[in-house]
Design a protein around this motif. Sequence first.
Motif, PDB file in Angstrom:
ATOM      1  N   ALA A 280     -66.284 -19.504 -56.414  1.00  0.00           N
ATOM      2  CA  ALA A 280     -67.284 -20.573 -56.546  1.00  0.00           C
ATOM      3  C   ALA A 280     -68.243 -20.601 -55.357  1.00  0.00           C
ATOM      4  O   ALA A 280     -69.284 -21.246 -55.417  1.00  0.00           O
ATOM      5  CB  ALA A 280     -66.579 -21.916 -56.673  1.00  0.00           C
ATOM      6  N   GLY A 281     -67.878 -19.938 -54.258  1.00  0.00           N
ATOM      7  CA  GLY A 281     -68.765 -19.910 -53.095  1.00  0.00           C
ATOM      8  C   GLY A 281     -68.134 -20.409 -51.802  1.00  0.00           C
ATOM      9  O   GLY A 281     -68.789 -20.401 -50.755  1.00  0.00           O
ATOM     10  N   PHE A 282     -66.874 -20.847 -51.857  1.00  0.00           N
ATOM     11  CA  PHE A 282     -66.221 -21.312 -50.625  1.00  0.00           C
ATOM     12  C   PHE A 282     -65.722 -20.102 -49.835  1.00  0.00           C
ATOM     13  O   PHE A 282     -65.076 -19.221 -50.397  1.00  0.00           O
ATOM     14  CB  PHE A 282     -65.069 -22.272 -50.951  1.00  0.00           C
ATOM     15  N   ARG A 283     -66.032 -20.083 -48.555  1.00  0.00           N
ATOM     16  CA  ARG A 283     -65.634 -18.956 -47.718  1.00  0.00           C
ATOM     17  C   ARG A 283     -64.455 -19.295 -46.805  1.00  0.00           C
ATOM     18  O   ARG A 283     -63.798 -18.407 -46.277  1.00  0.00           O
ATOM     19  CB  ARG A 283     -66.835 -18.497 -46.858  1.00  0.00           C
ATOM     20  N   LEU A 284     -64.239 -20.593 -46.575  1.00  0.00           N
ATOM     21  CA  LEU A 284     -63.125 -21.024 -45.718  1.00  0.00           C
ATOM     22  C   LEU A 284     -62.341 -22.092 -46.471  1.00  0.00           C
ATOM     23  O   LEU A 284     -62.917 -23.064 -46.983  1.00  0.00           O
ATOM     24  CB  LEU A 284     -63.680 -21.584 -44.400  1.00  0.00           C
ATOM     25  N   VAL A 285     -61.037 -21.874 -46.577  1.00  0.00           N
ATOM     26  CA  VAL A 285     -60.144 -22.827 -47.245  1.00  0.00           C
ATOM     27  C   VAL A 285     -59.171 -23.341 -46.181  1.00  0.00           C
ATOM     28  O   VAL A 285     -58.509 -22.545 -45.512  1.00  0.00           O
ATOM     29  CB  VAL A 285     -59.376 -22.146 -48.402  1.00  0.00           C
ATOM     30  N   ILE A 286     -59.136 -24.665 -46.034  1.00  0.00           N
ATOM     31  CA  ILE A 286     -58.291 -25.265 -44.994  1.00  0.00           C
ATOM     32  C   ILE A 286     -57.137 -26.035 -45.635  1.00  0.00           C
ATOM     33  O   ILE A 286     -57.368 -27.004 -46.377  1.00  0.00           O
ATOM     34  CB  ILE A 286     -59.122 -26.210 -44.094  1.00  0.00           C
ATOM     35  N   TYR A 287     -55.917 -25.580 -45.362  1.00  0.00           N
ATOM     36  CA  TYR A 287     -54.722 -26.338 -45.756  1.00  0.00           C
ATOM     37  C   TYR A 287     -54.430 -27.253 -44.569  1.00  0.00           C
ATOM     38  O   TYR A 287     -53.783 -26.859 -43.602  1.00  0.00           O
ATOM     39  CB  TYR A 287     -53.559 -25.377 -46.028  1.00  0.00           C
ATOM     40  N   ALA A 288     -54.961 -28.482 -44.646  1.00  0.00           N
ATOM     41  CA  ALA A 288     -55.139 -29.274 -43.428  1.00  0.00           C
ATOM     42  C   ALA A 288     -53.853 -29.829 -42.824  1.00  0.00           C
ATOM     43  O   ALA A 288     -53.800 -30.044 -41.609  1.00  0.00           O
ATOM     44  CB  ALA A 288     -56.113 -30.419 -43.709  1.00  0.00           C
ATOM     45  N   ASN A 289     -52.849 -30.086 -43.640  1.00  0.00           N
ATOM     46  CA  ASN A 289     -51.725 -30.873 -43.098  1.00  0.00           C
ATOM     47  C   ASN A 289     -50.358 -30.500 -43.665  1.00  0.00           C
ATOM     48  O   ASN A 289     -49.379 -31.202 -43.405  1.00  0.00           O
ATOM     49  CB  ASN A 289     -51.986 -32.359 -43.361  1.00  0.00           C
ATOM     50  N   GLN A 290     -50.278 -29.404 -44.421  1.00  0.00           N
ATOM     51  CA  GLN A 290     -49.007 -29.065 -45.083  1.00  0.00           C
ATOM     52  C   GLN A 290     -47.909 -28.746 -44.067  1.00  0.00           C
ATOM     53  O   GLN A 290     -46.730 -29.049 -44.304  1.00  0.00           O
ATOM     54  CB  GLN A 290     -49.217 -27.897 -46.053  1.00  0.00           C
ATOM     55  N   GLY A 291     -48.274 -28.154 -42.915  1.00  0.00           N
ATOM     56  CA  GLY A 291     -47.271 -27.815 -41.900  1.00  0.00           C
ATOM     57  C   GLY A 291     -46.614 -29.061 -41.331  1.00  0.00           C
ATOM     58  O   GLY A 291     -45.387 -29.148 -41.236  1.00  0.00           O
ATOM     59  N   LEU A 292     -47.442 -30.045 -40.991  1.00  0.00           N
ATOM     60  CA  LEU A 292     -46.896 -31.283 -40.416  1.00  0.00           C
ATOM     61  C   LEU A 292     -46.016 -32.000 -41.443  1.00  0.00           C
ATOM     62  O   LEU A 292     -44.932 -32.487 -41.113  1.00  0.00           O
ATOM     63  CB  LEU A 292     -48.029 -32.211 -39.976  1.00  0.00           C
ATOM     64  N   ARG A 293     -46.477 -32.033 -42.682  1.00  0.00           N
ATOM     65  CA  ARG A 293     -45.701 -32.736 -43.704  1.00  0.00           C
ATOM     66  C   ARG A 293     -44.373 -32.026 -43.950  1.00  0.00           C
ATOM     67  O   ARG A 293     -43.350 -32.665 -44.182  1.00  0.00           O
ATOM     68  CB  ARG A 293     -46.546 -32.869 -44.973  1.00  0.00           C
ATOM     69  N   ALA A 294     -44.378 -30.700 -43.882  1.00  0.00           N
ATOM     70  CA  ALA A 294     -43.127 -29.945 -44.026  1.00  0.00           C
ATOM     71  C   ALA A 294     -42.190 -30.279 -42.867  1.00  0.00           C
ATOM     72  O   ALA A 294     -40.982 -30.473 -43.050  1.00  0.00           O
ATOM     73  CB  ALA A 294     -43.412 -28.448 -44.052  1.00  0.00           C
TER      74      ALA A 294
END
Length: 297
Positions: free
Chosen positions: A238-252
């Motif tokens: 679709a045109g997104f070049r950067l995908v940020i998984y912002a908080n999954q590490g902290l929640r884990a």
Amino acid sequence: MSERVPRGAQAPRKSKVARLRELLAGPSPVRAVGAHDGLTAKLVEQAGFDAVWASSFEISASHGLPDASLVTMTQYLEAATAMDAVTEFPVIADCDTGFGGPMNVAYAVQRYVRTGIAAMCIEDKLFPKINSFADAPQDLLPAEEFALKIKTAREALGDADMALIARTESLIAGHDLEEALYRGRLYAAAGADAVLVHSKSRRPDEVLEFASKWDLDVPLVAVPTTYGTVSEQELYEAGFRLVIYANQGLRAAVRGVQEALRELSAARTAASVDGRIASMSEVFALQGMPSGYRTAP
Ligand code: SPV
Ligand code: MG
């Protein structure tokens, strides 16, 4: 070289911002994950992601505080610098609203750019801001005033290099797509290297529609927290070049620590959790303890 000499003292071969720019121009999405300190940044790097997001949500949570502009610029900078110092990949620093007005932005740029941090991201909410998913007012700064912050950040950089990501919270604040596009275009014209369009929709439709109407050669950034069923590939196409998984590490981490401590409290013996927690030697390795010193119980 002795095995007992700690690694990490060499200068990186290429600046981290150059690496980030190269990745952004590459044939697949750049994948970043949120972290809040050196250790969590190392975990992100070891898991094979491309970059770390020095998340205001995570850094605030690590202080036991809400993500509401309570943590100071100096504390955010310290956390991002700690991440940068122990990893080889780019650090993208979430700098909220830029910590105040244009003068605060210029000062933050001067401080961050000295560290080697690859990118700063600032958003168009009013200072003090609150986390985008909080059920609270999410008021925006007038678009032209935020564009001035981006322009000021660009001027403060001078000849120095650090990527500037402008983040629009228009959709979070309940405005329509046209407003989000207007703001994105204005911020790109003011000097942003990339535009992050944030959304709290449960579906990816609004960010995908935003991308379908994006007509500038400025990369887009997505944070698929609520619309998490979308794949990286769909976002990239679709045109997104950067995908940020912002908080999954902290929640884990929160879930993992809660469960282990609950078990420890009930069993009342340390051995009860041994099988589910990292060994001391694993942590030694993460800390960069010289390998000859890593034998541990
Ligand atoms: C963060 O991780 O701090 C972010 C993303 O800014 S969000 O929590 O979605 O606002
Ligand atoms: Mg944030």
